[in-house]
Design a protein around this motif. Structure first.
Motif, PDB file in Angstrom:
ATOM      1  N   PRO A 239       7.890   9.874  -4.428  1.00  0.00           N
ATOM      2  CA  PRO A 239       8.348  10.937  -4.326  1.00  0.00           C
ATOM      3  C   PRO A 239       7.366  11.869  -3.616  1.00  0.00           C
ATOM      4  N   PHE A 240       6.030  11.821  -3.469  1.00  0.00           N
ATOM      5  CA  PHE A 240       5.212  12.407  -2.988  1.00  0.00           C
ATOM      6  C   PHE A 240       4.458  11.700  -1.928  1.00  0.00           C
ATOM      7  N   TRP A 241       5.331  11.519  -0.671  1.00  0.00           N
ATOM      8  CA  TRP A 241       4.899  10.553   0.396  1.00  0.00           C
ATOM      9  C   TRP A 241       3.722  10.758   1.339  1.00  0.00           C
ATOM     10  N   GLY A 242       3.479  11.726   1.474  1.00  0.00           N
ATOM     11  CA  GLY A 242       2.434  11.995   2.356  1.00  0.00           C
ATOM     12  C   GLY A 242       2.221  11.205   3.845  1.00  0.00           C
ATOM     13  N   THR A 243       1.307  10.654   3.641  1.00  0.00           N
ATOM     14  CA  THR A 243       1.172   9.610   5.097  1.00  0.00           C
ATOM     15  C   THR A 243       1.834   8.150   4.904  1.00  0.00           C
ATOM     16  N   GLY A 244       2.464   8.027   3.938  1.00  0.00           N
ATOM     17  CA  GLY A 244       3.218   6.881   3.769  1.00  0.00           C
ATOM     18  C   GLY A 244       2.512   5.551   3.234  1.00  0.00           C
ATOM     19  N   THR A 245       1.512   5.937   2.246  1.00  0.00           N
ATOM     20  CA  THR A 245       0.728   4.669   2.355  1.00  0.00           C
ATOM     21  C   THR A 245       1.688   3.846   1.060  1.00  0.00           C
ATOM     22  N   THR A 246       2.154   4.149   0.340  1.00  0.00           N
ATOM     23  CA  THR A 246       3.167   3.500  -0.630  1.00  0.00           C
ATOM     24  C   THR A 246       4.148   2.668   0.169  1.00  0.00           C
ATOM     25  N   SER A 247       4.780   3.419   0.943  1.00  0.00           N
ATOM     26  CA  SER A 247       5.874   2.567   2.047  1.00  0.00           C
ATOM     27  C   SER A 247       5.279   1.417   2.665  1.00  0.00           C
ATOM     28  N   LEU A 248       3.978   1.857   3.192  1.00  0.00           N
ATOM     29  CA  LEU A 248       3.216   0.716   4.085  1.00  0.00           C
ATOM     30  C   LEU A 248       2.983  -0.531   3.063  1.00  0.00           C
ATOM     31  N   ALA A 249       2.471  -0.211   1.594  1.00  0.00           N
ATOM     32  CA  ALA A 249       2.048  -1.290   0.993  1.00  0.00           C
ATOM     33  C   ALA A 249       3.449  -1.935   0.731  1.00  0.00           C
TER      34      ALA A 249
END
Length: 352
Positions: A239-249
């Protein structure tokens, strides 16, 4: 296998684009209350926060900032499946207000908030981040007693939604193929991660205006958490996406993802990062296999043999549960309709 990676520009205090009980894992790092870089954001959400800071009332500001985060925690309770896991990366803050220096224990406040919402706290993880200076103290130098230790660690707080663990059909391929190696389990499931260090977030010059809003954690943290607490095909929410590090992981780990972000400009940053996903996913899988084979070689030098053989790779493994391990690499990417994310095709990792 296909996965989707949606990015929603919106306020995470209302996750209207996420259905009830539709997310298996949350991995996020929220803005840290009482860290100055987030003052403007919190004040925008609640002007009383800015007033409290101006008045030097740190306690009031701290509570008001966490009240904004708690609206997000309310939504996580709704969207997480029963038994789903929430992983909250957070650091404490030190600050001087009204000539008084103190620590603001964000981790304790988040723990309290999740427990009040019925989440079961699980053992947490500490990892070390780089200090901002070579000095290991703050205050009066070598003269006691008015010096203070620096904060050089952050917490990964872990919570389970509801009282029971998730259940799966017997022999579920997506679970057994997502297994981790025995030695990875021993390294990952310890409460202090000494092998993970913070890193500076690199943003290109044309994203200079976003630099102050970027506080990304290293990719290893969300990738490891995806592997530990989800299976292939699960959905991971940040929910605090920022530069998308979680999505990339999540992409590299073969999981779906949803990210919520207030700043639309961060999607452009992610568009640059995701171009490297095919090679990155391949590199991560191969590195995990290489490290495992190094472990096997070390065991053999010590006169020990492993008892089982992996089905998909030419290597022995320690336990029967590891036999079906199968890594995935990103074979193709295409934008979702409307430009709200990406669809990825995953292929079994093939060694050269």
């Amino acid at each position: 296998m296909e996965t989707t990676h949606r990015v929603v520009v919106g306020d995470a205090r209302e996750l209207s684009a996420v259905d009830d009980d539709s997310v298996e894992l949350v991995v996020t790092s929220p803005p840290y209350p009482m860290i100055e870089m987030w003052d403007d954001l919190f004040t925008t959400l609640d002007p009383a926060i800015g007033t409290a800071l101006e008045d030097g009332d740190g306690r009031a500001a701290f509570e008001a900032m966490h009240a904004q985060l708690e609206a997000v925690w309310d939504e996580l309770e709704r969207v997480l499946v029963d038994g789903g896991i929430a992983c909250i990366n957070v650091g404490d803050a030190t600050r001087t207000l009204d000539d008084s220096f103190r620590v603001y224990p964000n981790h304790a406040r988040v723990l309290e908030a999740f427990e009040a919402r019925g989440f079961d706290p699980l053992p947490d993880v500490l990892w070390r981040k780089p200090a901002n200076s070579a000095a290991k103290f703050m205050g009066s130098g070598m003269i006691p007693p008015n010096a203070y230790v620096t904060l050089e660690h952050e917490y990964v707080l872990l919570f389970r939604n509801g009282g029971e663990s998730r259940s799966f059909e017997p022999g579920a391929d997506r679970r057994y193929e997502a297994a981790y190696f025995w030695e990875e389990r021993n390294r990952w499931f310890t409460d202090v991660w000494t092998d993970v260090r913070g890193e500076l977030q690199a943003l290109e010059d044309d994203h200079e205006e976003l630099r102050e809003r970027s506080a990304a954690y290293p990719l290893e943290i969300p990738y490891r958490l995806c592997c530990m607490y989800s299976t292939y095909g699960d959905t991971v929410l940040d929910p605090f996406w920022g530069t998308g590090t979680t999505s990339l992981a999540a992409l590299c780990a073969g999981r779906n993802s949803i990210g919520y972000e207030l700043e639309d400009a961060f999607r452009e940053v992610f568009a640059d990062r995701i171009e490297d996903a095919p090679e990155l996913s391949r590199t991560i899988g191969r590195r995990r296999l290489e490290r495992h084979r190094e472990f096997v070689a070390q065991r053999r030098r010590e006169g020990e043999e492993l008892s089982y053989e992996a089905v998909h790779y030419d290597t022995p493994v320690m336990t029967k549960m590891e036999r079906e391990i199968r890594f995935r690499e990103v074979g193709g990417l295409e934008p979702l309709e409307g430009g709200e994310g990406y669809r990825a095709v995953h292929e079994p990792l093939v060694l050269e």
